[in-house]
Design a protein around this motif. Structure first.
Motif, PDB file in Angstrom:
ATOM      1  N   ALA A   1       0.811  -1.165  -0.137  1.00  0.00           N
ATOM      2  CA  ALA A   1      -0.030   0.026   0.097  1.00  0.00           C
ATOM      3  C   ALA A   1       0.977   1.459  -0.042  1.00  0.00           C
ATOM      4  N   GLY A   2       2.006   1.165   0.664  1.00  0.00           N
ATOM      5  CA  GLY A   2       2.786   2.207   0.392  1.00  0.00           C
ATOM      6  C   GLY A   2       3.883   2.381  -0.712  1.00  0.00           C
ATOM      7  N   LEU A   3       3.972   1.433  -1.566  1.00  0.00           N
ATOM      8  CA  LEU A   3       4.831   1.627  -2.519  1.00  0.00           C
ATOM      9  C   LEU A   3       4.515   2.425  -3.572  1.00  0.00           C
ATOM     10  N   SER A   4       5.174   3.154  -4.413  1.00  0.00           N
ATOM     11  CA  SER A   4       4.740   3.953  -5.590  1.00  0.00           C
ATOM     12  C   SER A   4       4.357   3.487  -6.672  1.00  0.00           C
ATOM     13  N   GLU A   5       5.145   2.930  -7.702  1.00  0.00           N
ATOM     14  CA  GLU A   5       4.828   2.299  -8.921  1.00  0.00           C
ATOM     15  C   GLU A   5       5.527   0.944  -8.820  1.00  0.00           C
ATOM     16  N   THR A   6       5.008   0.085  -9.528  1.00  0.00           N
ATOM     17  CA  THR A   6       5.624  -1.235  -9.400  1.00  0.00           C
ATOM     18  C   THR A   6       6.298  -1.948 -10.927  1.00  0.00           C
ATOM     19  N   PHE A   7       7.374  -2.720 -10.490  1.00  0.00           N
ATOM     20  CA  PHE A   7       7.947  -3.132 -11.625  1.00  0.00           C
ATOM     21  C   PHE A   7       7.156  -4.214 -12.181  1.00  0.00           C
ATOM     22  N   PRO A   8       7.458  -4.748 -13.465  1.00  0.00           N
ATOM     23  CA  PRO A   8       8.226  -4.051 -14.627  1.00  0.00           C
ATOM     24  C   PRO A   8       7.151  -3.378 -15.225  1.00  0.00           C
ATOM     25  N   THR A   9       5.868  -3.261 -14.773  1.00  0.00           N
ATOM     26  CA  THR A   9       5.010  -2.585 -15.702  1.00  0.00           C
ATOM     27  C   THR A   9       4.825  -0.854 -15.348  1.00  0.00           C
ATOM     28  N   MET A  10       5.337  -0.654 -14.221  1.00  0.00           N
ATOM     29  CA  MET A  10       5.136   0.663 -13.494  1.00  0.00           C
ATOM     30  C   MET A  10       3.646   1.191 -13.203  1.00  0.00           C
ATOM     31  N   ASP A  11       2.783  -0.093 -12.832  1.00  0.00           N
ATOM     32  CA  ASP A  11       1.231   0.357 -12.517  1.00  0.00           C
ATOM     33  C   ASP A  11       1.655   0.977 -11.333  1.00  0.00           C
ATOM     34  N   CYS A  12       0.630   1.880 -11.089  1.00  0.00           N
ATOM     35  CA  CYS A  12       0.611   2.422  -9.536  1.00  0.00           C
ATOM     36  C   CYS A  12       0.166   1.341  -8.752  1.00  0.00           C
ATOM     37  N   SER A  13       0.949   1.264  -7.513  1.00  0.00           N
ATOM     38  CA  SER A  13       0.562   0.404  -6.567  1.00  0.00           C
ATOM     39  C   SER A  13      -0.586   0.258  -5.737  1.00  0.00           C
TER      40      SER A  13
ATOM     41  N   MET B   1      15.508  -4.966  -9.192  1.00  0.00           N
ATOM     42  CA  MET B   1      14.387  -4.502  -9.933  1.00  0.00           C
ATOM     43  C   MET B   1      14.117  -3.258  -9.160  1.00  0.00           C
ATOM     44  N   TYR B   2      13.680  -2.936  -8.075  1.00  0.00           N
ATOM     45  CA  TYR B   2      13.103  -1.726  -7.736  1.00  0.00           C
ATOM     46  C   TYR B   2      14.433  -0.683  -7.693  1.00  0.00           C
ATOM     47  N   THR B   3      15.648  -1.022  -7.665  1.00  0.00           N
ATOM     48  CA  THR B   3      16.403  -0.004  -7.667  1.00  0.00           C
ATOM     49  C   THR B   3      16.413   0.693  -9.034  1.00  0.00           C
ATOM     50  N   ALA B   4      16.332  -0.332 -10.219  1.00  0.00           N
ATOM     51  CA  ALA B   4      16.391   0.112 -11.579  1.00  0.00           C
ATOM     52  C   ALA B   4      14.942   0.897 -11.587  1.00  0.00           C
ATOM     53  N   LYS B   5      13.647   0.398 -11.249  1.00  0.00           N
ATOM     54  CA  LYS B   5      12.555   1.232 -11.062  1.00  0.00           C
ATOM     55  C   LYS B   5      12.838   2.577 -10.413  1.00  0.00           C
ATOM     56  N   HIS B   6      13.401   2.598  -9.375  1.00  0.00           N
ATOM     57  CA  HIS B   6      13.664   4.053  -8.715  1.00  0.00           C
ATOM     58  C   HIS B   6      14.601   4.817  -9.649  1.00  0.00           C
TER      59      HIS B   6
ATOM     60  N   ILE C   1      23.372  -7.753 -11.301  1.00  0.00           N
ATOM     61  CA  ILE C   1      22.186  -7.608 -11.947  1.00  0.00           C
ATOM     62  C   ILE C   1      21.272  -8.942 -11.921  1.00  0.00           C
ATOM     63  N   ARG C   2      20.561  -8.905 -10.954  1.00  0.00           N
ATOM     64  CA  ARG C   2      19.601 -10.204 -11.205  1.00  0.00           C
ATOM     65  C   ARG C   2      18.148  -9.704 -11.394  1.00  0.00           C
ATOM     66  N   SER C   3      17.952 -10.083 -12.678  1.00  0.00           N
ATOM     67  CA  SER C   3      16.793  -9.742 -13.377  1.00  0.00           C
ATOM     68  C   SER C   3      15.839 -11.001 -13.922  1.00  0.00           C
ATOM     69  N   GLY C   4      15.804 -12.016 -13.365  1.00  0.00           N
ATOM     70  CA  GLY C   4      15.204 -12.932 -13.774  1.00  0.00           C
ATOM     71  C   GLY C   4      13.692 -12.996 -13.735  1.00  0.00           C
ATOM     72  N   GLY C   5      12.973 -12.807 -14.827  1.00  0.00           N
ATOM     73  CA  GLY C   5      11.463 -12.739 -14.600  1.00  0.00           C
ATOM     74  C   GLY C   5      10.873 -12.342 -15.848  1.00  0.00           C
ATOM     75  N   LYS C   6       9.726 -12.493 -16.014  1.00  0.00           N
ATOM     76  CA  LYS C   6       8.980 -12.150 -17.208  1.00  0.00           C
ATOM     77  C   LYS C   6       9.069 -10.612 -17.410  1.00  0.00           C
ATOM     78  N   ASN C   7       9.892 -10.166 -18.690  1.00  0.00           N
ATOM     79  CA  ASN C   7      10.112  -8.796 -18.937  1.00  0.00           C
ATOM     80  C   ASN C   7      10.924  -7.997 -17.863  1.00  0.00           C
ATOM     81  N   TYR C   8      11.627  -8.601 -17.023  1.00  0.00           N
ATOM     82  CA  TYR C   8      12.456  -8.189 -16.039  1.00  0.00           C
ATOM     83  C   TYR C   8      14.051  -7.623 -16.670  1.00  0.00           C
ATOM     84  N   ASP C   9      14.349  -8.362 -17.428  1.00  0.00           N
ATOM     85  CA  ASP C   9      15.989  -7.733 -17.636  1.00  0.00           C
ATOM     86  C   ASP C   9      15.483  -6.437 -18.712  1.00  0.00           C
ATOM     87  N   GLU C  10      14.600  -6.725 -19.636  1.00  0.00           N
ATOM     88  CA  GLU C  10      14.345  -5.506 -20.535  1.00  0.00           C
ATOM     89  C   GLU C  10      14.235  -4.241 -19.747  1.00  0.00           C
TER      90      GLU C  10
END
Lengths: 180, 666
Positions: free
Chosen positions: B180-192, B417-422, B442-451
């Protein structure tokens, strides 16, 4: 994998190359091969390249690298071991020969007297360095400082005797024993 | 019994490499009572199981021994095979020749001899096995979910939507958890908030979800299908049934400078407060440590302002009991505390990063509040010390994580992931700013994560340096970050305006206490243990108790939600039966020899041994005796060990069977 049976490879085995040693090293900016790379060379069995580095002689043994290492690798100890190896193999970097001579002379001095005999140190260093490169300027360098330093009790004609010689002997004996 | 079948498994090479399986099979034919012996490469596979089934039918076997892996792994499998062939499943024994033999020995001859001995013992035991019947117990079809973050919310909605009641217990005044306190979420940047708050509302309004906020689980008694949970409803000082959430109270509260937990100290709240405007329930609570009325007996403004009369300064903690069938633990995580002060002796802090000392060194969750539209700055990036817009921001990953010297060896998994998002969120708000990232890998295993990470670097020009930071100091309002670029082999010094530390994920405070209350396991880091890392990832070793989300291990939102639905699915499987079957391998008291000393009653760790009266038909008391509650007994055998008259025995592990095993070796 670890065919290198020397103690060095065991010392550096845990390093995961995060670079925190290099990050904290006050001399790293001046180094040809930075601490994390020295450890990497040791890991990769390329100790000789490391022993030819200038940087091992730039290290001032401040121990920041060892203190902050997340994997508790004794980086300063590794560099110490590299210096020893370098002197032994005669692979000291050209620019750092005087440093190596100074270090050897310093240790011999302590070993002999149990504590530093300053005048003898200066004498021995200059003689040995001169025999190596026949540099007259080095012989003369800082000579005029001597009287000033003596006046301030920083340089003594005859070194004071060590209070407990045996302790120093034991330290040297132990180091010889634990040599990697 | 005298028609035993022995089935020796190769386990591919796991057993066959160190144990001569053919020799084991041949040797076991010599044991008394053995009718048939066979070996096969994978006994647990369909051909292996059909081999067992066929032999049971063909040779009319009345007991089988499978020499294979641990019974934890496949006892159930082989019992199923036996049952399919009409043999009572409790006439199956496992001789563990993998974990107890092939995996721990090298000498093939000796290992083979030991394997033969293990089979010999299992044969001696199985000849004395009884055909037991599973115990049937009724199931209370209500689930208790502990923790109402995104995992708990998902599990609660799944179970409630399937038609069963859910009791959802949350420690904080609102559901929503960390997400509830997060800003936006990776990897789609939806607002949390946009994706979570509708679910929070669903939870609050669902007719089958009973929501407790400001509440904790006090204790849990009973057993799978029949738990009794005691819930401590902590004093909230606000009657949430009367309250309308109008806000008159908190707007009038004179205590304005209380550091907000929801904003991780980046903003303030009042003494009577709702943690954030979208809270569910949208009802305030009073912080008794901060409230002047509760502390000193003065003020009382909120009560005067409240038209609904919902404020109750005399509110007390209450203990409420709930009957429960299954429990899901979703207690989530907290961040590792970076400063030198640490909660346990196993951990040490980062004095060298100046967190807590320099105002502009913050952790990742604090940065989330700083960029969040609902945050204390309304999403404007201002550094805490002087409110200036930072032009150089340094992000440091692996703070605590993967740092053995600080006491945490694991990777926290989500920080890359969240550092890249930040860096992207920062760049989108401060166009002329520069983000710098110090990382180890950089550990970005996941769907659309490394991109996503590449986008941060290629499009938003975050500068990545592969190296750790050694020290941060402050000079003239600038933070001097001394790091390394190990790829270039140089030290790097950056003058930063703000430093964000990606601190390690740790289990939430008190999750170890809760684990002990529930009698479930946790690892050396405090994360709750699954029953099997691959095949039983949401089950614990206590029947009927499941785990999901970051209380199990560091994980991101998609994984937490998936795991929550998995746990809910497991609960629904349980609830789909009228009654549950329990393992009958439990203790039994011989009431005719029991001398009623009740040593077992005193020592039973599950309170399963009870005092009972034996009466004749006329109802006269004949004698007193101990008796085992079949629902509670876990078959640990403590009563067997303490019984002085040898009246307690364990079904499936009787003294007679154990002695037979020992004798077979002599």
């Amino acid at each position: 994998m670890h065919s290198d049976s020397s103690g060095l490879s065991a010392l550096v085995n845990d390093c995961y190359q995060c670079g925190k040693c290099t990050a904290g090293c006050p001399l790293a900016a001046q180094m040809d091969i930075v601490p994390s790379q020295l450890v990497r060379l040791a890991q990769a069995g390329q100790v000789e390249r490391a022993t030819r580095a200038e940087s091992i002689w730039l290290c001032v043994s401040c121990q920041t690298c060892t203190t902050r290492c997340p994997q508790s690798v004794d980086v300063a100890g590794v560099i110490d071991a590299l210096r020893e190896q370098s002197a032994q193999d005669g692979t000291v970097a050209k620019t750092q020969r005087r440093t190596a001579i100074f270090q050897q002379v310093f240790l011999d001095n302590i070993r002999r007297h149990g504590r530093l005999n300053e005048l003898e140190l200066v004498g021995a260093f200059k003689t040995q360095a001169f025999l190596k490169d026949l540099s007259i300027p080095l012989l003369m360098k800082d000579a005029l400082l001597a009287p000033q330093m003596m006046k301030r009790d920083k340089l003594h004609f005859a070194g004071k005797p060590a209070r407990d010689r045996q302790v120093v002997d034991r330290i040297f004996a132990k180091c010889a024993e634990a040599k990697v | 019994m005298s028609r035993i079948g022995v089935f020796v498994c190769w386990c591919g090479e796991n057993i066959a490499r160190t144990v001569d399986v053919v020799q084991v099979a041949e040797a076991s034919l010599q044991f008394p009572g053995v009718k048939h012996a066979a070996h096969y490469k994978y006994m647990c596979s369909e051909p292996g199981q059909s081999l067992i089934r066929d032999k049971i039918l063909a040779d009319r076997l009345d007991g089988i021994v499978v020499a294979s892996c641990s019974p934890h792994m496949h006892l159930k499998t082989f019992r199923g095979a036996a049952q399919a062939a009409g043999l009572n499943p409790y006439l199956v024994e496992i001789a563990n020749i993998r974990e107890h033999c092939s995996w721990v020995h090298q000498d093939k001859a000796k290992a083979t001899a030991k394997a033969i001995d293990l089979v010999r013992m299992a044969v001696a035991k199985v000849r004395r096995n009884n055909a037991l019947q599973a115990i049937k117990v009724p199931v209370t079809k209500r689930a208790l979910i502990i923790g109402a973050g995104v995992a708990g919310i998902q599990a609660a909605l799944d179970i409630a939507d399937a038609g069963y009641e859910v009791v959802l217990v949350e420690r904080e005044p609102s559901v929503g958890g960390k997400m509830a306190g997060l800003s936006e979420t990776f990897p789609t940047m939806d607002c949390s908030q946009c994706i979570l708050t509708p679910r929070m509302v669903d939870v609050g309004q669902h007719p089958r979800i009973k929501l407790y906020t400001c509440a904790e689980v006090e204790s849990v008694d009973g057993y799978v299908g029949n738990f009794k949970a005691t819930i401590r409803q902590k004093a909230r000082f606000v009657d949430i049934k009367k309250c309308t959430g109008c806000g008159e109270c908190w707007n009038a509260c004179p205590q304005k400078k209380i550091a907000s937990e929801f904003d991780y100290g980046m903003g303030n709240r009042r003494a009577i407060y709702i943690p954030f405007p979208q809270a569910v329930p949208a009802r305030p609570a009073i912080d008794k440590q901060a409230c002047l009325k509760l502390k000193k007996g003065v003020c009382g403004i909120c009560a005067k302002k409240c038209a609904a009369g919902a404020i109750n300064y005399a509110d007390q903690d209450q203990l409420l009991e709930e009957p429960i069938g299954a429990i899901i633990v979703a207690t989530g995580y907290q961040l590792y505390q970076i400063s030198a002060q640490q909660p346990t002796a196993e951990l040490s802090g980062y004095g060298e990063y100046g967190y807590g000392q320099y105002k502009d060194v913050i952790d990742a969750l604090q940065f989330e509040r700083l960029v969040s539209a609902s945050g204390p700055t309304g999403g404007v990036i201002q550094r805490p010390s002087d409110g200036k817009e930072p032009k150089h921001v340094v992000f440091i990953s692996c703070v605590g994580s993967r740092d053995n010297a600080k006491g945490i060896s694991y990777c926290s998994k989500i920080c890359c992931m969240y550092t890249a998002k930040h860096t992207m969120l920062y760049k989108h708000k401060v166009h002329d700013g520069q983000a710098h990232v110090f990382y180890m890998d950089i550990r970005s295993g996941g769907k659309n994560y490394d991109e996503f990470v590449r986008r941060a670097i290629e499009q938003d020009h975050a500068r990545y340096y592969r190296g750790r930071v050694s020290k941060i100091t402050e000079e003239n309002g600038k933070l001097i970050v001394r790091g390394a670029d190990t790829l270039a082999g140089t030290p790097v010094t950056i003058e930063a305006d703000l430093v964000v530390l990606a601190s390690a994920m740790r289990p939430a405070t008190g999750s170890d206490d809760l684990a002990r209350k529930l009698r479930i396991g946790y690892d050396q880091n405090g994360f709750l243990s699954e029953s099997h890392p691959k095949l039983r990832p949401v089950e614990t070793n206590s029947a009927g108790i499941l785990i999901c989300g970051a209380c199990h291990a560091p994980k991101d939102i998609p994984e937490s939600v998936a795991q929550a639905s998995a746990a809910a699915g497991k609960v629904l499987v349980m609830f789909s039966h009228k009654e549950m079957q329990r393992d009958p391998e439990i203790a039994k008291i011989n009431e005719s020899t029991c001398s009623a000393c009740f040593a077992c009653v005193r020592t039973c760790p599950y309170q399963a041994a009870e005092k009972a009266d034996v009466r004749d038909r006329a109802g006269n008391l004949v004698k007193r005796t101990a008796r085992i509650n079949q629902g509670l007994c876990m078959g640990c055998g403590t009563c067997v060990a303490v019984c002085p008259s040898k009246s307690a025995d364990l079904e499936g592990f009787s003294d007679q069977q154990i002695y037979a095993m020992v004798e077979s070796l002599l």
